[in-house]
Every structure is written in structure tokens, then in C-alpha cells.
Write an enzyme that holds these catalytic residues in place. Structure first.
Site, PDB file in Angstrom:
ATOM      1  N   ASN A  88       0.808  -1.216   0.000  1.00 14.81           N
ATOM      2  CA  ASN A  88       0.000   0.000   0.000  1.00 14.81           C
ATOM      3  C   ASN A  88       0.846   1.273   0.000  1.00 14.81           C
ATOM      4  O   ASN A  88       0.372   2.316  -0.450  1.00 14.81           O
ATOM      5  CB  ASN A  88      -0.928  -0.031   1.224  1.00 14.81           C
ATOM      6  CG  ASN A  88      -1.533   1.321   1.515  1.00 14.81           C
ATOM      7  OD1 ASN A  88      -2.497   1.746   0.877  1.00 14.81           O
ATOM      8  ND2 ASN A  88      -0.962   2.045   2.491  1.00 14.81           N
ATOM      9  N   TYR A 153       3.598   8.720 -11.767  1.00 16.42           N
ATOM     10  CA  TYR A 153       2.716   7.909 -10.910  1.00 16.42           C
ATOM     11  C   TYR A 153       1.918   6.899 -11.753  1.00 16.42           C
ATOM     12  O   TYR A 153       1.788   5.732 -11.380  1.00 16.42           O
ATOM     13  CB  TYR A 153       1.794   8.873 -10.168  1.00 16.42           C
ATOM     14  CG  TYR A 153       0.855   8.285  -9.141  1.00 16.42           C
ATOM     15  CD1 TYR A 153       1.298   7.980  -7.850  1.00 16.42           C
ATOM     16  CD2 TYR A 153      -0.491   8.079  -9.433  1.00 16.42           C
ATOM     17  CE1 TYR A 153       0.421   7.484  -6.902  1.00 16.42           C
ATOM     18  CE2 TYR A 153      -1.367   7.582  -8.492  1.00 16.42           C
ATOM     19  CZ  TYR A 153      -0.912   7.290  -7.224  1.00 16.42           C
ATOM     20  OH  TYR A 153      -1.787   6.797  -6.280  1.00 16.42           O
ATOM     21  N   SER A 154       1.408   7.348 -12.899  1.00 17.18           N
ATOM     22  CA  SER A 154       0.662   6.447 -13.780  1.00 17.18           C
ATOM     23  C   SER A 154       1.560   5.313 -14.269  1.00 17.18           C
ATOM     24  O   SER A 154       1.130   4.156 -14.343  1.00 17.18           O
ATOM     25  CB  SER A 154       0.107   7.190 -14.994  1.00 17.18           C
ATOM     26  OG  SER A 154      -0.844   8.149 -14.612  1.00 17.18           O
ATOM     27  N   LYS A 157       2.080   2.846 -11.355  1.00 22.60           N
ATOM     28  CA  LYS A 157       0.884   2.054 -11.016  1.00 22.60           C
ATOM     29  C   LYS A 157       0.513   1.105 -12.152  1.00 22.60           C
ATOM     30  O   LYS A 157       0.022  -0.005 -11.896  1.00 22.60           O
ATOM     31  CB  LYS A 157      -0.278   2.982 -10.673  1.00 22.60           C
ATOM     32  CG  LYS A 157      -0.065   3.826  -9.395  1.00 22.60           C
ATOM     33  CD  LYS A 157       0.096   2.983  -8.148  1.00 22.60           C
ATOM     34  CE  LYS A 157      -0.005   3.832  -6.875  1.00 22.60           C
ATOM     35  NZ  LYS A 157       0.212   3.031  -5.643  1.00 22.60           N
TER      36      LYS A 157
HETATM   37  P1  NAP Z   1      -1.095   8.742   2.477  1.00 22.97           P
HETATM   38  O1  NAP Z   1      -2.237   9.112   3.345  1.00 22.97           O
HETATM   39  O2  NAP Z   1      -0.202   9.810   1.924  1.00 22.97           O
HETATM   40  O3  NAP Z   1      -0.200   7.670   3.275  1.00 22.97           O
HETATM   41  C1  NAP Z   1       0.953   7.152   2.655  1.00 22.97           C
HETATM   42  C2  NAP Z   1       1.490   6.017   3.489  1.00 22.97           C
HETATM   43  O4  NAP Z   1       2.614   5.440   2.793  1.00 22.97           O
HETATM   44  C3  NAP Z   1       2.011   6.464   4.850  1.00 22.97           C
HETATM   45  O5  NAP Z   1       1.746   5.434   5.762  1.00 22.97           O
HETATM   46  C4  NAP Z   1       3.519   6.603   4.616  1.00 22.97           C
HETATM   47  O6  NAP Z   1       4.317   6.429   5.780  1.00 22.97           O
HETATM   48  C5  NAP Z   1       3.742   5.448   3.659  1.00 22.97           C
HETATM   49  N1  NAP Z   1       4.959   5.569   2.864  1.00 22.97           N
HETATM   50  C6  NAP Z   1       5.254   6.517   1.933  1.00 22.97           C
HETATM   51  N2  NAP Z   1       6.477   6.284   1.428  1.00 22.97           N
HETATM   52  C7  NAP Z   1       6.951   5.169   2.049  1.00 22.97           C
HETATM   53  C8  NAP Z   1       8.166   4.438   1.981  1.00 22.97           C
HETATM   54  N3  NAP Z   1       9.157   4.779   1.124  1.00 22.97           N
HETATM   55  N4  NAP Z   1       8.316   3.341   2.781  1.00 22.97           N
HETATM   56  C9  NAP Z   1       7.335   2.978   3.634  1.00 22.97           C
HETATM   57  N5  NAP Z   1       6.168   3.630   3.748  1.00 22.97           N
HETATM   58  C10 NAP Z   1       5.998   4.717   2.969  1.00 22.97           C
HETATM   59  O7  NAP Z   1      -1.563   7.911   1.191  1.00 22.97           O
HETATM   60  P2  NAP Z   1      -2.962   7.157   0.869  1.00 22.97           P
HETATM   61  O8  NAP Z   1      -3.841   8.115   0.179  1.00 22.97           O
HETATM   62  O9  NAP Z   1      -3.440   6.434   2.076  1.00 22.97           O
HETATM   63  O10 NAP Z   1      -2.451   6.138  -0.240  1.00 22.97           O
HETATM   64  C11 NAP Z   1      -2.192   4.777   0.035  1.00 22.97           C
HETATM   65  C12 NAP Z   1      -2.001   4.055  -1.286  1.00 22.97           C
HETATM   66  O11 NAP Z   1      -3.182   4.217  -2.073  1.00 22.97           O
HETATM   67  C13 NAP Z   1      -0.859   4.606  -2.129  1.00 22.97           C
HETATM   68  O12 NAP Z   1      -0.197   3.546  -2.805  1.00 22.97           O
HETATM   69  C14 NAP Z   1      -1.548   5.486  -3.138  1.00 22.97           C
HETATM   70  O13 NAP Z   1      -0.803   5.626  -4.321  1.00 22.97           O
HETATM   71  C15 NAP Z   1      -2.823   4.699  -3.348  1.00 22.97           C
HETATM   72  N6  NAP Z   1      -3.937   5.492  -3.870  1.00 22.97           N
HETATM   73  C16 NAP Z   1      -4.450   6.543  -3.164  1.00 22.97           C
HETATM   74  C17 NAP Z   1      -5.515   7.252  -3.678  1.00 22.97           C
HETATM   75  C18 NAP Z   1      -6.138   8.405  -2.951  1.00 22.97           C
HETATM   76  O14 NAP Z   1      -7.004   9.079  -3.562  1.00 22.97           O
HETATM   77  N7  NAP Z   1      -5.804   8.675  -1.718  1.00 22.97           N
HETATM   78  C19 NAP Z   1      -6.043   6.904  -4.932  1.00 22.97           C
HETATM   79  C20 NAP Z   1      -5.506   5.840  -5.615  1.00 22.97           C
HETATM   80  C21 NAP Z   1      -4.451   5.128  -5.071  1.00 22.97           C
HETATM   81  P3  NAP Z   1       4.661   7.670   6.763  1.00 22.97           P
HETATM   82  O15 NAP Z   1       3.397   7.903   7.575  1.00 22.97           O
HETATM   83  O16 NAP Z   1       5.807   7.193   7.597  1.00 22.97           O
HETATM   84  O17 NAP Z   1       4.990   8.841   5.889  1.00 22.97           O
END
Ligand code: NAP
Length: 242
Positions: A88, A153-154, A157
Site C-alpha cells: 500500500n 505515478y501512472s 501504477k
Molecule cells: P497517504 O495518506 O499519503 O499515506 C501514505 C502512506 O505510505 C504512509 O503510511 C507513509 O508512511 C507510507 N509511505 C510513503 N512512502 C513510504 C516508503 N518509502 N516506505 C514505507 N512507507 C511509505 O496515502 P494514501 O492516500 O493512504 O495512499 C495509500 C495508497 O493508495 C498509495 O499507494 C496510493 O498511491 C494509493 N492510492 C491513493 C488514492 C487516494 O485518492 N488517496 C487513490 C488511488 C491510489 P509515513 O506515515 O511514515 O509517511
């Protein structure tokens, strides 16, 4: 005991996945990069409701750090194995390609794609030996349809989706399933800077998704009932793209 490891479990979608898997009876390993306070909060939310959760910080984009953290965990859990892996952890660094710097490209590819590679390769052996495993990769709408400002990013993914399909064919016979979920806009820190009011007009259900909604889907794919689903990419986007 069987454990579920969620990368990026400290916040957002990852936190909701940790909570949902713990509610389903998994012992959860919360990975994060640097935000220990948020990871401790996730752990507290789980233990308050009687669940089991451990923290395991490492940078998913650093292969050596991944190996060291898993080795440390395994040496203190000799009778346990990680049967569920949720990839994730993710970041975005949006900009039009003409302005994209090398580090905008490499940081996003390293975290979203290499992050999947390092930890999945490390945990596969145990899943294959035990002849059971669930791998769920959090992709994105952006990896299916592409979005302007997200070439990096695209690309990451879309590659993750390709890897999901390939790996599912390598390990299916050993009862290890590999699937991806592809969220649209979900309300987390990652989308906090977006103009929700105007973007939601494009979404047929008229709102951003909630992390818990993605977590429910992941929880199903992580269950034993989902044994006949593999190599799939399941969209969860309020009808934004089908
Ligand atoms: P978020 O709130 O920004 O949280 C990101 C998480 O990833 C945090 O726990 C962060 O840890 C961790 N992280 C980032 N870089 C890392 C690394 N190098 N090693 C270990 N952990 C790392 O993001 P989110 O929106 O929940 O997104 C979660 C996933 O869903 C991602 O893959 C994102 O691309 C995908 N996604 C999100 C959306 C959306 O609309 N939100 C849509 C499509 C896909 P820290 O807390 O330590 O920084």
C-alpha cells in the site's frame, strides 16, 4: 501464527486496512517510513478493540532496509509467517512532464514500484513453502486510464498492475493469490490538497471514497474465501471510470 503486513500502514488507506484486517482476526504488522506518531495511533486503534498489531518501520524503496527489517522480524517470530502482504505504501509528485525533474520520476517509481518488488520478493518464499498466501497491491485509477500531471505515478501504477498479472500466474499453483485494487479519489493526506468540491462533480456517486471502503475490498481479497480470484485489478472509484 499468521500475520498480515501492510506497507504504509500508519495513515490513510493503509491505516484503515490495518484496522479492518485486525477486526478480521489477523495479527497486523504496521509498516511506515518515518511518521512514528501516526503508526502508534494506528496500533492504539487496533489494540483498543482487542486486536494485535506490531510496528515495523522501513523504507520500501530501499532493498537492503527491507531485507534487514524482515530478517529481524523473522528471527523474533520463529513459529510465525506473513501470509498476507498488502503493498500500500505510495507517494505522488505531480507535475506536467515537461517540468518533471529526475527525482520526481525516480522517487515515485522507487516507492510505488520498487517498493512492491523488494518486499514481495522477500516474503514470497515463505508463502510458497506454506502453500498459502495473499498479496494485494494498491494501484490506482491513474495506472489504468492515466491522468495529466501524473506520468511518473501512472507509469508506476500501470507497471504494478502488469506485475500483479505476471506474478499471479507464477504462484497460483501454490495457492498464493495476487490481486490489485485501483482506487479513484479517496479522502486521505495524499488528496488533501486537491479541490474536492470541483473534482467530485466528475464522480458519478458524487463524493470522494473513504479509506474504510478500500479496506473492505482489500479485506475480502485477503480472506480465504477469495481463493479463486487472482491476477485481477478491481476498481473502486465511485463510477469515475469503468
Ligand atoms: P497517504 O495518506 O499519503 O499515506 C501514505 C502512506 O505510505 C504512509 O503510511 C507513509 O508512511 C507510507 N509511505 C510513503 N512512502 C513510504 C516508503 N518509502 N516506505 C514505507 N512507507 C511509505 O496515502 P494514501 O492516500 O493512504 O495512499 C495509500 C495508497 O493508495 C498509495 O499507494 C496510493 O498511491 C494509493 N492510492 C491513493 C488514492 C487516494 O485518492 N488517496 C487513490 C488511488 C491510489 P509515513 O506515515 O511514515 O509517511
Amino acid at each position: 501464527m499468521e500475520y498480515a503486513l501492510v506497507t504504509g500502514g500508519s495513515r490513510g488507506i493503509g491505516r484503515a486496512i490495518c484496522q479492518k484486517l485486525a477486526d478480521s482476526g489477523f495479527s497486523v504488522i504496521i509498516n511506515y517510513k518515518s511518521n512514528e506518531a501516526a503508526a502508534l495511533e494506528t496500533q492504539k486503534l487496533i489494540t483498543e478493540t482487542g486486536g494485535i498489531a506490531e510496528l515495523l518501520p522501513f523504507d520500501v524503496s530501499d532493498g537492503k532496509a527491507v531485507d534487514a527489517a524482515v530478517e529481524q522480524w523473522q528471527s523474533s517470530h520463529l513459529d510465525d509467517y506473513i501470509s498476507v502482504l498488502v503493498n500500500n505504501a505510495g507517494i505522488r509528485k505531480d507535475t506536467m512532464m515537461i517540468f518533471m525533474q529526475d527525482e520526481d520520476w525516480t522517487d515515485v517509481i522507487d516507492t510505488n514500484l520498487f517498493g512492491f518488488f523488494y518486499i514481495t520478493r522477500r516474503l514470497l518464499k515463505d508463502m510458497l513453502t506454506h502453500r498459502y498466501g495473499r498479496i494485494i497491491n494498491v494501484a490506482s485509477l491513474s495506472g489504468i486510464k492515466g491522468l495529466p500531471g501524473q506520468v511518473n505515478y501512472s507509469a508506476a501504477k500501470a507497471a504494478l498492475i502488469g506485475a500483479t498479472k505476471s506474478l499471479s500466474q507464477e504462484v497460483g499453483a501454490r495457492k498464493v493469490t495476487v490481486n490489485a485494487v485501483a482506487p479513484g479519489f479517496v479522502a486521505t493526506d495524499m488528496t488533501a490538497s486537491l479541490d474536492e468540491a470541483s473534482l467530485k462533480k466528475m464522480i458519478p456517486v458524487g463524493r470522494f471514497g473513504r479509506p474504510e471502503e478500500v479496506a473492505s475490498l482489500v479485506n475480502y481479497l485477503a480472506s480465504r474465501e477469495a481463493a479463486y480470484i487472482t491476477g485481477e485489478v478491481i476498481s473502486i472509484n465511485g463510477g469515475l471510470y469503468t
